[in-house]
Design an enzyme around this catalytic site. Structure first.
Site, PDB file in Angstrom:
ATOM      1  N   CYS A 421      14.446  -0.520  11.638  1.00 12.76           N
ATOM      2  CA  CYS A 421      14.707  -1.290  12.842  1.00 12.76           C
ATOM      3  C   CYS A 421      15.142  -0.410  14.000  1.00 12.76           C
ATOM      4  CB  CYS A 421      15.773  -2.346  12.564  1.00 12.76           C
ATOM      5  SG  CYS A 421      15.118  -3.593  11.468  1.00 12.76           S
ATOM      6  N   LYS A 424      12.187   3.902  17.609  1.00 11.78           N
ATOM      7  CA  LYS A 424      12.179   3.866  19.070  1.00 11.78           C
ATOM      8  C   LYS A 424      10.900   3.224  19.588  1.00 11.78           C
ATOM      9  CE  LYS A 424      14.123   7.080  22.178  1.00 11.78           C
ATOM     10  NZ  LYS A 424      14.362   8.415  22.641  1.00 11.78           N
ATOM     11  N   ASP A 454      18.452  14.022  30.033  1.00 11.52           N
ATOM     12  CA  ASP A 454      19.087  13.635  28.770  1.00 11.52           C
ATOM     13  C   ASP A 454      20.149  12.568  28.987  1.00 11.52           C
ATOM     14  OD1 ASP A 454      17.525  15.366  27.356  1.00 11.52           O
ATOM     15  OD2 ASP A 454      18.873  17.058  27.675  1.00 11.52           O
ATOM     16  N   ASP A 634      37.986 -12.449  31.927  1.00 12.78           N
ATOM     17  CA  ASP A 634      36.789 -13.294  31.785  1.00 12.78           C
ATOM     18  C   ASP A 634      36.762 -13.863  30.373  1.00 12.78           C
ATOM     19  OD1 ASP A 634      36.124 -10.791  30.714  1.00 12.78           O
ATOM     20  OD2 ASP A 634      33.989 -11.050  31.130  1.00 12.78           O
TER      21      ASP A 634
END
Ligand SMILES: Cc1cc2nc3c(=O)[nH]c(=O)nc-3n(C[C@H](O)[C@H](O)[C@H](O)COP(=O)(O)OP(=O)(O)OC[C@H]3O[C@@H](n4cnc5c(N)ncnc54)[C@H](O)[C@@H]3O)c2cc1C
Length: 762
Positions: A421, A424, A454, A634
């Site tokens: 999973c 990429k 990077d 929040d």
């Protein structure tokens, strides 16, 4: 929403949720085609069923009984539901253009958008008449008319232009209802006058003489004036003008004449008939584009022009569903064979109906009961679903034929999944998707997405400090664009709650596997939604990482700037006894989406919750500060109680919540009462130990909502009591329509539990 079990290789997009498409959705629900992603785009989550509309007007049915909940039906069918208006089709690029969201790609497209009134040729009609088409908008017009008639003193004259089945049925239904309304108000129902206009010599000209005679008698008995051979050529304020020079004063004008195709169809380049409807072959395929199908009123069958009636739209569903499937499987298409005679059950407003089919005529209360039985059975098909098997794998489907290039892509997609999973998403897929989004430009982005490296590099202005926050969660709806917007809004919430200015964001996402083009579009849709929200906040997307996973998921690490003196920073500690507790948005997202996943939430509740989740907390912060807010946070995953406890502890105070005052999202009370709670709820409920008088409040219906986890929730702030009212008024004027005082801050008591609940029963 359902996780992708098999890579998506084809997109079937349905425009409109008319009578044919609801049938298509149901068919695909019963027999899915693995590898095909179904998407329905519709302006109306509650799509009306025309057969019951007159009964609704007459007052025999309520709103829910005559509307199909399209969001729920789509969820049942495993289809994506995009609540939007289609404005065009880019056939070259195979994309559907929408009013608010980015274009939606398709492999096969189907259009079932009904018809639009042909008012353009009639002077004043667009301005002064109420069109019955599209019927989805008619409800708003009808409710407004109802209000005006109730408020209008003295005689009200109502003119109905168009004396086909729709016009006659509507006149009688309105009369039944409005007479009842006036009687209930203690007024004389004879104050109502009805006029029905027919351009020809007959009413109901497509029906047999016995049917026409029966309705002529009913209309005469009920005092409806029929104007034959009276073609209306102009509407003005309170007046109608006929071609022969006659005029009639009318308080209300309803337009029920023949309608035409939606204006946007003209720009698609699809062959249309004289009225602007899409010319289709017997397969319901457009004459000019084999990838596009059309059904219902908006289709014009080349071999046999049909009357515009819901019965045909309903019957087209079966061949349409078959042909959408066959088109993807590259199999020969089947033909739609319209019934030569069809049964019309036309009601007379008073739970009485007439059956008309060819030369057949029967009438009576039993015909109405028969019609009612048929209509309710139809509606049950689209509102009552068998229980969903939570993780059942779809049955193996027929392999979908792919082009050579697509086969190579599919093989690499499978190879990618073998990487796990975390595999990429291909660099080209990602860069192509990201090239289509435009993050806001900021001077302090030294290295960002424009020249990726990077890592991104940001300048921190002198005197500023950085605020960092990170959030990540799985998609809870099958709409990558809306999900992207909410994920970004949720992540920004922490920065706003601190009084910070968002500066930069890096994204982390997982996307279900599929053909490159499908993955790319999902990434694009999601990031387009997110970047729009980040841009509005002035926050630059500077980088990210996307991997393949079983489910769509997105999160952001966001950096914000604050003054290093921490002036203007609103922290959780700082509440003072006597302060009022203000909540800026209603709660209930956890229970609503738990219910949605179980097909137990109404689609319009979900629409409203999604709207609320997209409302930014940004404007609320300066408003709270201006009204002397002393502390703020929040409200997100820990629920209202969890976040309040996070405030009382560092503030060394207690707090009281008024359970009855809690602002709730539409439907949250219902889903809570049904015991439909988020899977995160049990973890939050552990915090009940913070409640001082919990046993007394246990029975209050709002009690479970204290623990309901929120996504992109509102701000909870303490404000000096004397300024609370002005603060709430100011918040409401800023768009926080449900901002409410939900309690107050108390001095720390002797008890260990800091939170006291107030409920009416005490
Ligand atoms: C008062 C009245 C009573 C009627 N009674 C009957 C009856 O008893 N029996 C009968 O057979 N027929 C009846 N009709 C006719 C019937 O209403 C239509 O024939 C029928 O609604 C056509 O169905 P449809 O599926 O083509 O489109 P609709 O039912 O009109 O559905 C169109 C769908 O498309 C959506 N949509 C429209 N534009 C867009 C867009 N741009 N983007 C996205 N979505 C869009 C709408 O929200 C809606 O979901 C009646 C009509 C009237 C006016």
């Amino acid at each position: 929403m359902q996780a992708a079990m098999q890579p998506v290789v084809r997109d079937i997009v349905l425009i409109g949720g008319g009578h044919s498409h609801v049938g298509v959705l149901r068919t695909f629900a019963m027999k899915p085609l693995p590898g095909v992603r179904l998407t329905v785009i519709c302006t109306d989550t509650d799509t009306p069923y025309s057969g019951m509309l007159p009964g609704y007007i007459a007052g025999h049915y309520d709103f829910n009984e005559v509307h199909i909940d399209l969001r729920r039906l789509a969820e049942f069918a495993g289809a994506r539901y995009f609540h939007d208006e289609v404005t065009g089709i880019d056939r070259g690029a195979r994309r559907v253009l929408c009013r608010t969201r980015p274009p939606v790609p398709y492999d096969v497209l189907s259009i079932n958008v009904g018809s639009t009134p042909l008012l353009a040729g009639i002077k004043g009609a667009a301005e002064f008449a109420v069109p019955v088409k599209p019927i989805r908008r008619f409800n708003d017009h009808w409710l407004a008319l109802l209000g005006r008639v109730r408020a209008h003193a003295g005689t009200t004259t109502i003119a109905v232009v168009g004396a086909g089945a729709g016009g006659v049925e509507l006149t009688l239904a309105m009369q039944h209802r409005l007479r009842g309304e006036l009687t209930a108000l203690g007024r004389d129902p004879e104050e109502l006058r009805f006029h029905l206009f027919s351009a020809g010599a007959d009413i109901l000209k497509t029906h047999n003489a016995a049917v026409r005679g029966a309705f002529e008698r009913v209309l005469a008995e009920r005092g409806v004036a029929i104007h034959r051979n009276t073609e209306i050529v102009e509407a003005a304020a309170g007046r109608l003008h006929a071609r022969d020079g006659q005029t009639l004063d009318a308080d209300e004008i309803l337009w029920v004449t023949q309608a035409g195709g939606a204006p946007w169809l003209r720009d698609t380049g699809l062959p249309l008939d004289a009225e602007g409807f899409i010319r289709v072959r017997d397969s319901l395929q457009s004459e000019g584009d084999p990838l596009i199908f059309a059904a219902g009123d908006c289709a014009s069958l080349i071999s046999a022009p049909l009357e515009k009636a819901g019965v045909f739209a309903v019957r087209m569903a079966k061949p349409l569903a078959a042909n959408l499937r066959r088109s993807v499987l590259r199999q020969p298409l089947v033909s739609y064979r319209p019934q030569r005679r069809w049964l019309a059950l036309i009601s007379t407003g008073d739970r009485h109906a007439v059956a008309s089919r060819g030369a057949l005529f029967v009438s009576g209360a039993w015909v109405w009961r028969w019609k009612d039985w048929i209509d309710r059975r139809f509606m049950r098909r689209y509102g009552e679903f068998p229980p969903m098997a939570e993780s059942a794998a779809p049955p193996p489907g027929e392999p979908i034929p792919l082009d050579e290039a697509e086969q190579t892509e599919a093989i690499s997609a499978i190879a990618m999944r073998c990487g796990g999973c975390g595999a990429k998403v291909g660099a080209t897929v990602l860069s192509r998707a990201l090239a289509r989004v435009t993050p806001v430009e900021r001077d302090d982005v030294l290295i960002g997405l424009r020249a990726p490296d990077d890592a991104a590099v940001m300048r921190v202005p002198a005197g500023s400090a950085l605020v960092h926050t990170v959030d990540f969660f799985r998609a809870f709806i099958d709409d990558p664009w809306i999900f992207g917007r909410i994920a970004a809004n949720h992540a920004l919430g922490d920065i706003f709650a601190m009084g910070g200015e968002p500066q930069s964001a890096t994204a982390i996402a997982t996307v279900p596997p599929g053909l490159e083009s499908k993955v790319e579009d999902t990434v694009f849709q999601m990031m387009a939604g997110a970047v729009a929200v980040l841009n509005e906040a002035g926050c630059a997307l500077v980088g990210g990482h996307t991997g393949e996973g079983r489910e769509l998921a997105l999160g952001f690490a966001i950096n914000g700037l604050i003054d290093e003196s921490l002036a203007g920073v609103m922290r959780k500690g700082g509440m003072r006894p006597g302060d009022a507790l203000i909540l800026t948005k209603p709660i209930g997202t956890g229970t609503l989406f738990a219910a949605h996943a179980r097909l137990k939430a109404r689609g319009r509740w979900i629409d409203a919750a999604l709207e609320s989740m997209q409302l930014s907390n940004r404007a609320a912060v300066p408003c709270l500060i201006a009204h002397g807010a002393t502390a703020c946070t929040d409200v997100t995953g820990f629920g209202l109680l969890g976040h309040l406890v996070e405030m009382t502890r560092p503030s060394a105070v207690d707090a009281e919540i008024d359970l009855a005052a809690l602002p709730l999202l539409d439907g949250a009370a219902e889903t809570t009462a049904a015991g439909l709670m988020s899977s995160l709820q049990p973890a939050n409920v552990r915090l009940r130990r913070a409640l001082a008088n919990q046993p007394n409040a246990l029975r209050h219906p709002n009690y479970p909502l204290l623990f309901d986890p929120q996504t992109a929730g509102g701000l909870l702030a303490s404000v000096p009591a004397e300024r609370a009212e002005a603060c709430i008024a100011a918040l409401r004027s800023l768009g926080y329509a449900r901002a409410t005082c939900i309690g107050r801050v108390l001095p720390a008591g002797k008890a260990m539990e800091p939170i006291h609940l107030r409920c009416p029963a005490q």
